[in-house]
Design an enzyme around this catalytic site. Structure first.
Site, PDB file in Angstrom:
ATOM      1  N   GLY A 136       0.816  -1.202   0.000  1.00  0.00           N
ATOM      2  CA  GLY A 136       0.000   0.000   0.000  1.00  0.00           C
ATOM      3  C   GLY A 136       0.853   1.256   0.000  1.00  0.00           C
ATOM      4  O   GLY A 136       2.010   1.231   0.414  1.00  0.00           O
TER       5      GLY A 136
ATOM      6  N   ASP B 281      -1.835  -8.318   0.549  1.00  0.00           N
ATOM      7  CA  ASP B 281      -0.634  -8.371  -0.296  1.00  0.00           C
ATOM      8  C   ASP B 281      -0.326  -9.800  -0.716  1.00  0.00           C
ATOM      9  O   ASP B 281      -0.004 -10.063  -1.873  1.00  0.00           O
ATOM     10  CB  ASP B 281       0.560  -7.762   0.455  1.00  0.00           C
ATOM     11  CG  ASP B 281       0.427  -6.261   0.649  1.00  0.00           C
ATOM     12  OD1 ASP B 281       0.356  -5.551  -0.369  1.00  0.00           O
ATOM     13  OD2 ASP B 281       0.373  -5.810   1.795  1.00  0.00           O
TER      14      ASP B 281
ATOM     15  N   GLY C 100       1.494   5.197   1.443  1.00  0.00           N
ATOM     16  CA  GLY C 100       1.422   5.765   2.784  1.00  0.00           C
ATOM     17  C   GLY C 100       2.586   5.388   3.671  1.00  0.00           C
ATOM     18  O   GLY C 100       2.608   5.736   4.850  1.00  0.00           O
ATOM     19  N   HIS C 101       3.559   4.673   3.105  1.00  0.00           N
ATOM     20  CA  HIS C 101       4.754   4.291   3.877  1.00  0.00           C
ATOM     21  C   HIS C 101       6.011   4.946   3.303  1.00  0.00           C
ATOM     22  O   HIS C 101       7.116   4.499   3.576  1.00  0.00           O
ATOM     23  CB  HIS C 101       4.921   2.775   3.863  1.00  0.00           C
ATOM     24  CG  HIS C 101       3.720   2.046   4.357  1.00  0.00           C
ATOM     25  ND1 HIS C 101       3.208   2.258   5.607  1.00  0.00           N
ATOM     26  CD2 HIS C 101       2.917   1.135   3.762  1.00  0.00           C
ATOM     27  CE1 HIS C 101       2.136   1.494   5.773  1.00  0.00           C
ATOM     28  NE2 HIS C 101       1.932   0.804   4.660  1.00  0.00           N
TER      29      HIS C 101
ATOM     30  N   HIS D 210      -0.063   0.304  10.497  1.00  0.00           N
ATOM     31  CA  HIS D 210      -1.367   0.844  10.106  1.00  0.00           C
ATOM     32  C   HIS D 210      -2.241   1.080  11.322  1.00  0.00           C
ATOM     33  O   HIS D 210      -3.448   1.283  11.208  1.00  0.00           O
ATOM     34  CB  HIS D 210      -2.085  -0.118   9.147  1.00  0.00           C
ATOM     35  CG  HIS D 210      -1.220  -0.627   8.051  1.00  0.00           C
ATOM     36  ND1 HIS D 210      -0.458  -1.759   8.186  1.00  0.00           N
ATOM     37  CD2 HIS D 210      -0.967  -0.133   6.815  1.00  0.00           C
ATOM     38  CE1 HIS D 210       0.220  -1.964   7.055  1.00  0.00           C
ATOM     39  NE2 HIS D 210      -0.068  -0.996   6.219  1.00  0.00           N
TER      40      HIS D 210
END
Lengths: 330, 330
Positions: free
Chosen positions: A55, A111, A57-58, A218
């Site tokens: 995803g 994932d 956002g990292h 998360h």
């Protein structure tokens, strides 16, 4: 907390557009997918190709490590969401050189599912793709196979890439990558939630002045929520858990990583490192190398994690191998 | 906002102790002062030596740029406070190779005063030290001499270091550094205050959902406080001010830097860059090179700045020169 974005639904596309412009010496978009970032400085010799993903956002995690002698491609999903199978498959078509590919991602159900489907699509075309999912978050499960991947991603990814760069075949690259995976142990602490772009709100509620040791990237629940303590006490607690849940002992050589989750100042991260160094020295555990900084973030989450890697000569050499990407050069 | 520290009065010492341990391949403490960080990879040939400095709280700014072919030393004050004259002087004694030294810092009264006194102490021993104070914050004054230094520090510092590395004498290094200074223009926006380590509180109050264009690195007042707007509108406003207050025009070649102030995610910084790229392309201003990331922070302040550098062949070459420090490698 505040974010400086446009429409929350457009953040990934707009970020990737900006990223590929700034780092056009290193990367390009796949012509088939705007969620696949491909290295422009890939080795010309046939090699096992390294594909990272997960995803968004990292950042800089995933895309920041595409470049020379590290990852050959990254597949980027929506915020905190796995990419779908199609771009996973497209990334293989973009980079395979006949030696097969290795998918690398944190161990999250979405994932695993989507990259597995990508690998099946590639297999249908006769391209062998293996996967290693990173499992370094020691608090997330007592069972290794069920652990989540957090900052240790970087360690496992770098090991894999260095093995591929040495020209090893896919079986050998997988074997070394799994060794790094089994020797990497992380535990973090969070003081706040990240702000979700679509809502502009925190993903979960957390009172100012509280902390949670063991929280995931998360916001997955940790050990317990309690009042924030001085950095030295927080580090002592993290190291107690980490050493209890790892085989690392007196005389062992380690790599230590302090990973900032986004909004924790570098000042605080070096103060945390100082305590890790003190405690490991007291315990007779040797620090061979250390990394401090924002390697795998949760956007604007305040927090950090400590990663300990148990080194042997093989892992030390692979982790020290030279590479050149926008966010990791050595 | 939350910080992960011990006693707020010890943050600088503890950070520097951690930093010098992690980056012991690059730097050491001066034996005379624990506020002076000296390069261990300094050129062996006599050269003009480059010394950076200022208050702590801007990490990686100052200490992160000490290494090979960049800064030879950094002098670090307390948080948001200039170092005192004694360590400024000590840094010269540590690094001078007979060719003189150049002090580089942001244009703040305390830094000017204390570095000037350090230079006088060095002059008493026959060592020539010149100073250039960076003045890139276009909103801080209409008069160049009164402008503050913000993210443009990096540009001016890098130019100076590259000129010194070419073996130029002190006069020529100063002349090129001043050229970079006059060609570098920055303007930032803040969404929050930093958290002061000693109090654990914000330095100034700011409502969630507000922003202030033109705010300084330490919270100096900007143009006006108003409701946060989408990133594209914020960037448009910043660029309007920047282009109005700089000579940059159609056909000019520029370096663009997006500098994160600490807690703004990289995602948002690349989204901001995307808009800068769009607007400059519309205006026919050429982007020769771009940098995005946290180069000069205000600890955990949420915000960013845009820096435009008007390039000529000389500046382009100096800014592209290779160097190797923990936070700037090329």
């Amino acid at each position: 907390m505040g974010r400086l974005i446009n429409d929350g639904y457009d953040v990934v596309e707009e970020m990737l557009e900006g990223y590929t412009k700034v780092h056009s010496d290193y990367v390009r978009f796949s012509e088939e997918s705007d969620r696949v970032i491909v290295s422009k400085v890939m080795s010309e010799e046939p090699r096992v190709r390294i594909i990272l993903g997960g995803g968004a956002g990292h950042e800089p995690m995933f895309l920041g490590y595409v470049g020379k002698d590290f990852a050959d491609a990254a597949v980027i999903g929506n915020v905190n969401t796995s990419p779908s199978p199609e771009p996973c498959y497209i990334s293989v078509k973009e980079v395979d050189s006949g030696k097969g590919c290795l998918y690398l991602y944190g161990n999250y159900a979405g994932d695993v599912l989507n990259f597995d489907m990508g690998a099946e699509m590639a297999a249908d075309e006769g391209i062998r793709v293996e996967s290693v999912s990173v499992k370094d978050d020691v608090y997330s499960s007592t069972n290794f196979e069920d652990r989540r991947g957090v900052a240790g991603d970087l360690i496992v990814f770098k090991t894999a890439a260095a093995a591929a760069a040495k020209g090893y075949d896919l079986d050998k690259v997988v074997q070394l990558t799994e060794k790094a995976n089994r020797n990497t142990f992380s535990l973090g602490v969070a003081l706040s939630s990240a702000t979700l772009p679509v809502t502009g709100e925190a993903i979960f509620e957390m009172n100012e002045g509280d902390m949670e040791v063991g929280m995931g990237l998360h916001g997955e629940p940790g050990i317990e929520r309690k009042k924030l303590k001085p950095a030295n006490e927080v580090i002592d607690e993290i190291l107690n858990h980490l050493l209890e849940r790892s085989p690392i002992k007196e005389g062992d050589e380690t790599l230590v990583m302090i990973n900032g989750l986004g909004s924790l100042p570098l000042m605080d991260q070096y103060i945390c490192y100082r305590r890790v160094d003190q405690v490991l020295e007291e315990k007779g555990i040797i620090i061979d190398r250390s990394l401090v900084g924002n390697y795998a973030t949760s956007m604007d989450m305040i927090g950090m994690s400590v990663t300990l890697v148990k080194l042997d000569n093989e892992l030390r050499e692979l982790l020290a191998a030279s590479c050149d990407t926008p966010y990791f050069k050595q």
